[in-house]
Design a protein around this motif. Structure first.
Motif, PDB file in Angstrom:
ATOM      1  N   VAL A 149     -10.201 -17.479  19.958  1.00  0.00           N
ATOM      2  CA  VAL A 149     -10.748 -18.759  20.418  1.00  0.00           C
ATOM      3  C   VAL A 149     -11.346 -19.558  19.271  1.00  0.00           C
ATOM      4  CG1 VAL A 149     -11.092 -17.967  22.789  1.00  0.00           C
ATOM      5  CG2 VAL A 149     -12.986 -17.833  21.175  1.00  0.00           C
ATOM      6  N   ALA A 150     -11.828 -18.870  18.235  1.00  0.00           N
ATOM      7  CA  ALA A 150     -12.338 -19.591  17.065  1.00  0.00           C
ATOM      8  C   ALA A 150     -11.189 -20.272  16.314  1.00  0.00           C
ATOM      9  CB  ALA A 150     -13.088 -18.635  16.133  1.00  0.00           C
ATOM     10  N   GLU A 151     -10.068 -19.572  16.214  1.00  0.00           N
ATOM     11  CA  GLU A 151      -8.921 -20.106  15.481  1.00  0.00           C
ATOM     12  C   GLU A 151      -8.106 -21.108  16.303  1.00  0.00           C
ATOM     13  OE1 GLU A 151      -4.974 -18.407  13.166  1.00  0.00           O
ATOM     14  OE2 GLU A 151      -6.719 -17.093  13.396  1.00  0.00           O
ATOM     15  N   ALA A 152      -8.077 -20.922  17.623  1.00  0.00           N
ATOM     16  CA  ALA A 152      -7.262 -21.792  18.480  1.00  0.00           C
ATOM     17  C   ALA A 152      -8.075 -22.245  19.697  1.00  0.00           C
ATOM     18  CB  ALA A 152      -5.998 -21.049  18.915  1.00  0.00           C
ATOM     19  N   PRO A 153      -9.025 -23.148  19.480  1.00  0.00           N
ATOM     20  CA  PRO A 153      -9.899 -23.564  20.587  1.00  0.00           C
ATOM     21  C   PRO A 153      -9.183 -24.349  21.690  1.00  0.00           C
ATOM     22  CG  PRO A 153     -10.329 -24.880  18.627  1.00  0.00           C
ATOM     23  CD  PRO A 153      -9.378 -23.792  18.216  1.00  0.00           C
ATOM     24  N   ASP A 154      -7.958 -24.783  21.463  1.00  0.00           N
ATOM     25  CA  ASP A 154      -7.198 -25.519  22.481  1.00  0.00           C
ATOM     26  C   ASP A 154      -6.163 -24.647  23.188  1.00  0.00           C
ATOM     27  OD1 ASP A 154      -8.603 -27.860  22.000  1.00  0.00           O
ATOM     28  OD2 ASP A 154      -7.217 -28.498  20.436  1.00  0.00           O
ATOM     29  N   TYR A 155      -6.251 -23.344  23.011  1.00  0.00           N
ATOM     30  CA  TYR A 155      -5.316 -22.401  23.631  1.00  0.00           C
ATOM     31  C   TYR A 155      -5.995 -21.775  24.859  1.00  0.00           C
ATOM     32  CZ  TYR A 155      -2.398 -18.152  23.967  1.00  0.00           C
ATOM     33  OH  TYR A 155      -1.595 -17.116  24.400  1.00  0.00           O
ATOM     34  N   PRO A 156      -5.655 -22.252  26.049  1.00  0.00           N
ATOM     35  CA  PRO A 156      -6.363 -21.798  27.255  1.00  0.00           C
ATOM     36  C   PRO A 156      -6.343 -20.292  27.483  1.00  0.00           C
ATOM     37  CG  PRO A 156      -4.892 -23.631  27.776  1.00  0.00           C
ATOM     38  CD  PRO A 156      -4.627 -23.245  26.357  1.00  0.00           C
ATOM     39  N   GLU A 157      -5.226 -19.644  27.175  1.00  0.00           N
ATOM     40  CA  GLU A 157      -5.135 -18.225  27.508  1.00  0.00           C
ATOM     41  C   GLU A 157      -6.038 -17.365  26.639  1.00  0.00           C
ATOM     42  OE1 GLU A 157      -4.450 -15.444  30.144  1.00  0.00           O
ATOM     43  OE2 GLU A 157      -3.939 -17.552  30.326  1.00  0.00           O
ATOM     44  N   GLY A 158      -6.334 -17.812  25.429  1.00  0.00           N
ATOM     45  CA  GLY A 158      -7.315 -17.097  24.614  1.00  0.00           C
ATOM     46  C   GLY A 158      -8.673 -17.079  25.309  1.00  0.00           C
ATOM     47  N   TRP A 159      -9.081 -18.246  25.808  1.00  0.00           N
ATOM     48  CA  TRP A 159     -10.349 -18.359  26.538  1.00  0.00           C
ATOM     49  C   TRP A 159     -10.306 -17.544  27.832  1.00  0.00           C
ATOM     50  CZ3 TRP A 159     -14.486 -20.474  24.333  1.00  0.00           C
ATOM     51  CH2 TRP A 159     -14.309 -21.385  23.287  1.00  0.00           C
ATOM     52  N   ASN A 160      -9.188 -17.608  28.548  1.00  0.00           N
ATOM     53  CA  ASN A 160      -9.097 -16.903  29.814  1.00  0.00           C
ATOM     54  C   ASN A 160      -9.191 -15.393  29.619  1.00  0.00           C
ATOM     55  OD1 ASN A 160      -8.584 -16.813  32.746  1.00  0.00           O
ATOM     56  ND2 ASN A 160      -6.759 -15.720  32.070  1.00  0.00           N
ATOM     57  N   GLN A 161      -8.483 -14.889  28.625  1.00  0.00           N
ATOM     58  CA  GLN A 161      -8.529 -13.450  28.393  1.00  0.00           C
ATOM     59  C   GLN A 161      -9.930 -13.005  27.984  1.00  0.00           C
ATOM     60  OE1 GLN A 161      -6.217 -11.149  29.142  1.00  0.00           O
ATOM     61  NE2 GLN A 161      -5.016 -12.828  30.000  1.00  0.00           N
ATOM     62  N   ARG A 162     -10.610 -13.830  27.180  1.00  0.00           N
ATOM     63  CA  ARG A 162     -11.980 -13.470  26.807  1.00  0.00           C
ATOM     64  C   ARG A 162     -12.903 -13.549  28.024  1.00  0.00           C
ATOM     65  NH1 ARG A 162     -15.682 -16.137  22.100  1.00  0.00           N
ATOM     66  NH2 ARG A 162     -16.064 -17.695  23.721  1.00  0.00           N
ATOM     67  N   ALA A 163     -12.696 -14.552  28.885  1.00  0.00           N
ATOM     68  CA  ALA A 163     -13.500 -14.656  30.110  1.00  0.00           C
ATOM     69  C   ALA A 163     -13.353 -13.393  30.950  1.00  0.00           C
ATOM     70  CB  ALA A 163     -13.086 -15.889  30.905  1.00  0.00           C
ATOM     71  N   PHE A 164     -12.136 -12.869  31.023  1.00  0.00           N
ATOM     72  CA  PHE A 164     -11.896 -11.657  31.794  1.00  0.00           C
ATOM     73  C   PHE A 164     -12.650 -10.475  31.190  1.00  0.00           C
ATOM     74  CE2 PHE A 164      -8.424  -8.593  33.513  1.00  0.00           C
ATOM     75  CZ  PHE A 164      -9.223  -8.243  34.581  1.00  0.00           C
ATOM     76  N   ILE A 165     -12.604 -10.352  29.868  1.00  0.00           N
ATOM     77  CA  ILE A 165     -13.325  -9.270  29.186  1.00  0.00           C
ATOM     78  C   ILE A 165     -14.825  -9.403  29.438  1.00  0.00           C
ATOM     79  CG2 ILE A 165     -13.970  -8.348  26.911  1.00  0.00           C
ATOM     80  CD1 ILE A 165     -11.155  -7.512  27.861  1.00  0.00           C
ATOM     81  N   LEU A 166     -15.343 -10.618  29.308  1.00  0.00           N
ATOM     82  CA  LEU A 166     -16.768 -10.843  29.550  1.00  0.00           C
ATOM     83  C   LEU A 166     -17.143 -10.465  30.980  1.00  0.00           C
ATOM     84  CD1 LEU A 166     -17.054 -14.215  27.624  1.00  0.00           C
ATOM     85  CD2 LEU A 166     -18.185 -12.057  26.987  1.00  0.00           C
ATOM     86  N   PHE A 167     -16.274 -10.798  31.932  1.00  0.00           N
ATOM     87  CA  PHE A 167     -16.490 -10.405  33.334  1.00  0.00           C
ATOM     88  C   PHE A 167     -16.563  -8.882  33.435  1.00  0.00           C
ATOM     89  CE2 PHE A 167     -14.591  -8.907  37.309  1.00  0.00           C
ATOM     90  CZ  PHE A 167     -15.482  -9.441  38.226  1.00  0.00           C
ATOM     91  N   LEU A 168     -15.606  -8.198  32.826  1.00  0.00           N
ATOM     92  CA  LEU A 168     -15.582  -6.736  32.886  1.00  0.00           C
ATOM     93  C   LEU A 168     -16.801  -6.116  32.227  1.00  0.00           C
ATOM     94  CD1 LEU A 168     -11.785  -6.153  32.136  1.00  0.00           C
ATOM     95  CD2 LEU A 168     -12.964  -5.867  34.347  1.00  0.00           C
ATOM     96  N   GLN A 169     -17.359  -6.818  31.237  1.00  0.00           N
ATOM     97  CA  GLN A 169     -18.565  -6.343  30.566  1.00  0.00           C
ATOM     98  C   GLN A 169     -19.834  -6.721  31.336  1.00  0.00           C
ATOM     99  OE1 GLN A 169     -17.843  -8.099  26.614  1.00  0.00           O
ATOM    100  NE2 GLN A 169     -17.567  -6.021  25.817  1.00  0.00           N
ATOM    101  N   GLY A 170     -19.676  -7.472  32.420  1.00  0.00           N
ATOM    102  CA  GLY A 170     -20.827  -7.854  33.233  1.00  0.00           C
ATOM    103  C   GLY A 170     -21.584  -9.061  32.709  1.00  0.00           C
ATOM    104  N   ASP A 171     -21.018  -9.747  31.736  1.00  0.00           N
ATOM    105  CA  ASP A 171     -21.663 -10.942  31.175  1.00  0.00           C
ATOM    106  C   ASP A 171     -21.119 -12.172  31.911  1.00  0.00           C
ATOM    107  OD1 ASP A 171     -22.891 -12.887  29.662  1.00  0.00           O
ATOM    108  OD2 ASP A 171     -22.295 -12.040  27.723  1.00  0.00           O
TER     109      ASP A 171
END
Length: 188
Positions: free
Chosen positions: A100-122
């Motif tokens: 997401v730092a390298e490609a801030p306009d790439y939605p799937e990078g953000w989505n995949q990180r959102a999923f990880i954050l969800f799984l981590q309880g954040d």
């Protein structure tokens, strides 16, 4: 002499035709790539049954991943997804932080990180990433359903229901549609 000229002329014409066809294929391929996601969403909305919808859904997910700005970024996202499958959430998060730092306009990078954050309880950090996904791709039914799951977890039932309805409006056969509460007298 005429035979040699005809041979070279035919050879050159063949190369010109091949070059023209290659350009035509490249141009139509680029145009198809731009409209294919729209076409897939239209097909998803009009899918005649759940089986067809699942096939289209898979194509949309592949298109979202394929939209990575570089092959390296795509590989990083796929690597993070493999790490997630191995329950290495922290490793996946570190990779996706870079994406997401390298490609801030790439939605799937953000989505995949959102999923990880969800799984981590954040959940709050996940909601921030989901907001970014939806700014970039408002039809992202994965982000919408993830957002609804967070709202349910947080006890925000009305907001969860609204978000799920938005998601089902994009993807009528979304698995999470079973969580919708039917208002009395309304058939969903």
């Amino acid at each position: 002499m005429i035979g040699k000229w005809q041979k070279n002329s035919t050879f050159q014409a063949g190369h010109l035709l091949a070059a023209f066809l290659l350009c035509l294929v490249a141009f139509t391929g680029a145009a198809r790539a731009q409209t294919s996601t729209d076409d897939l969403f239209e097909a998803l909305k009009n899918a005649p049954n759940e089986k067809e919808a699942r096939l289209i859904e898979t194509e949309i997910w592949e298109a979202w991943i394929d939209a990575a700005p570089t092959p390296d970024l795509r590989e990083q996202v796929e690597s993070a997804m493999r790490m997630r499958g191995e329950y290495n959430y922290q490793g996946a998060r570190e990779v996706l932080d870079k994406v997401v730092a390298e490609a801030p306009d790439y939605p799937e990078g953000w989505n995949q990180r959102a999923f990880i954050l969800f799984l981590q309880g954040d959940y709050e950090a996940s909601l921030k990433d989901i907001k970014k996904v939806l700014e970039l791709e408002p039809r992202h039914f994965g982000a919408l359903s993830g957002q609804a799951m967070i709202y349910i977890t947080q006890g925000r039932a009305e907001l969860a229901q609204k978000t799920l309805r938005d998601a089902v409006n994009v993807h009528p056969y979304l698995k999470e549609r079973a969580l919708l509460i039917k208002p009395k007298g309304v058939d969903l």
